[in-house]
Design a protein around this motif. Structure first.
Motif, PDB file in Angstrom:
ATOM      1  N   SER A 169      38.571  38.253  30.719  1.00 60.97           N
ATOM      2  CA  SER A 169      39.239  37.637  32.002  1.00 60.97           C
ATOM      3  C   SER A 169      40.586  38.019  32.122  1.00 60.97           C
ATOM      4  N   ARG A 177      42.785  37.965  39.458  1.00 64.29           N
ATOM      5  CA  ARG A 177      42.032  38.239  38.091  1.00 64.29           C
ATOM      6  C   ARG A 177      41.127  39.354  38.106  1.00 64.29           C
ATOM      7  N   VAL A 179      38.070  41.196  35.562  1.00 62.85           N
ATOM      8  CA  VAL A 179      37.273  41.032  34.181  1.00 62.85           C
ATOM      9  C   VAL A 179      36.815  42.583  33.677  1.00 62.85           C
ATOM     10  N   GLU A 211      35.464  37.966  39.070  1.00 68.87           N
ATOM     11  CA  GLU A 211      34.640  36.931  38.164  1.00 68.87           C
ATOM     12  C   GLU A 211      33.641  36.272  39.298  1.00 68.87           C
ATOM     13  N   VAL A 215      31.035  37.037  36.163  1.00 71.15           N
ATOM     14  CA  VAL A 215      30.708  35.993  35.746  1.00 71.15           C
ATOM     15  C   VAL A 215      29.525  35.040  36.249  1.00 71.15           C
ATOM     16  N   SER A 332      37.011  30.718  40.727  1.00 72.28           N
ATOM     17  CA  SER A 332      37.817  31.054  39.330  1.00 72.28           C
ATOM     18  C   SER A 332      38.610  29.732  39.221  1.00 72.28           C
TER      19      SER A 332
END
Length: 352
Positions: A169, A177, A179, A211, A215, A332
């Motif tokens: 990331s 961000r 990833v 994310e 994630v 995040s």
């Protein structure tokens, strides 16, 4: 009584041939089952026929009284011809772009780079509710590599302590961000298989994602155990790694490639890109047993200094924080609370 050299030599050859037959039969069965885009019934017939040939050959070759006989020679020749046909068919398989892909890997990442300005097309930002219930969303995003300030190694454990999925990331000054993750490009109703990944079952794809998608789907939806580590890499080198992912994605656009569980996966791509920066990085068993890759990065001084690996792992476990944050807009920020190397909540400080 002393055995003569002749019978002993013959016995060794017989054992060696039997072992090769067993290995070739097993390999051929897997090569016929996994990569062929045929129905299960057809593949089952092919595998059954191949295994029957292997067992028939083995039953004759393994017996001292029939070893070297005409029947043994004929069966060995037939098996060798069959193996050559299976191997040739397997080697002739080519990766494709035009399959009926699963929604989450249906689009290929594309990019335009103008100096430090990068435009990414097909950035995934799905809203996941369950593994099969989601709202697809693909976005175009822009980033300024001059403002790339940090990167985190994300490890998602889905099959015990030795196997994890590796993601990176990248963080920017404005707290945005993105990833990157190399994954199998699975077809609809297809699922991952480590064995299949050795037998040209899957193509590969590089996914760029938010994310809260990539994630969160692992920690919250698939219920995997997820860890996050701040990388101790200067921004200039991070930019090289970032561009490396884009170059790999561009290469896949023009020339699709097979995923390989051992040699071309989510961990080996990061190793290859890191080796462009540090050519002396050693090969290591932890590149294969990816669950231990964070320890490998620690041993190579790639994680934030001043902490033991045990402390980094304990404080880097984000599973519970991710589940508590769920789909919050500050996902995040919340998953990074208390992680070494991030001095203030939400701060994307320069690594060096």
């Amino acid at each position: 009584m002393t055995l003569s050299a002749g019978p002993s030599h013959s016995r060794r050859w017989r054992i060696a041939v039997c072992l090769l037959l067993i290995a070739a039969t097993a390999w051929g069965a897997l090569a016929l089952w996994y990569p062929l885009h045929l129905g299960p019934a057809v593949r089952g017939v092919l595998v059954a026929g191949w295994v029957a040939l292997g067992l028939a050959t083995l039953s004759v070759v393994s017996r001292p009284d029939t070893w070297g006989s005409r029947a043994a020679r004929m069966l060995l020749a037939l098996f060798a011809a069959g193996f050559a046909l299976v191997l040739g068919s397997w080697l002739s398989l080519t990766p494709q772009h035009d399959r009926e892909w699963a929604d989450d890997v249906s689009r290929l990442l594309a990019s335009e780079v103008a100096g430090d300005r990068v435009t990414l097309y097909n950035v995934r930002n799905f809203d996941w509710r369950t593994p099969t219930d989601y709202t697809p969303r693909w976005e175009t995003r822009e980033y300024d590599l001059a403002k790339l300030v940090s990167a985190d190694l994300v490890m998602s454990y889905w099959m015990g302590p030795a196997i994890a999925h590796t993601l990176v990331s990248f963080g920017f000054e404005d707290d945005s961000r993105v990833v990157f993750s190399l994954e199998i490009r699975k077809e609809r109703d297809e699922s991952f298989s480590a064995l299949g990944g050795l037998f040209r079952k899957f193509e590969q794809v590089i996914v760029a994602a938010d994310e809260r998608d990539i994630v969160r789907v692992r920690s919250n939806v698939r219920r995997e155990d997820v860890y996050l580590y701040r990388l101790d890499i200067p921004p200039a080198q991070l930019r090289q790694v970032f561009r490396g992912y884009l170059q790999q994605a561009a290469a896949l656009q023009h020339r699709p490639a097979f995923y390989n569980t051992m040699t071309s996966n989510c961990t080996t791509i990061l190793f290859v890109l890191a080796r462009q920066i540090a050519p002396g990085l050693p090969l290591d068993y932890r590149l294969l047993l990816s669950g231990y890759f964070a320890r490998y990065a620690y041993d190579q001084h790639a994680l934030v200094p001043g902490q033991t690996m045990q402390a980094l792992r304990m404080r880097g476990r984000i599973t519970e924080r991710a589940r508590a944050a769920d789909d919050a807009v500050d996902f995040s920020v919340r998953i990074r609370e208390g992680i070494p190397g991030i001095r203030r909540t939400g701060e994307m400080e320069r690594t060096r």
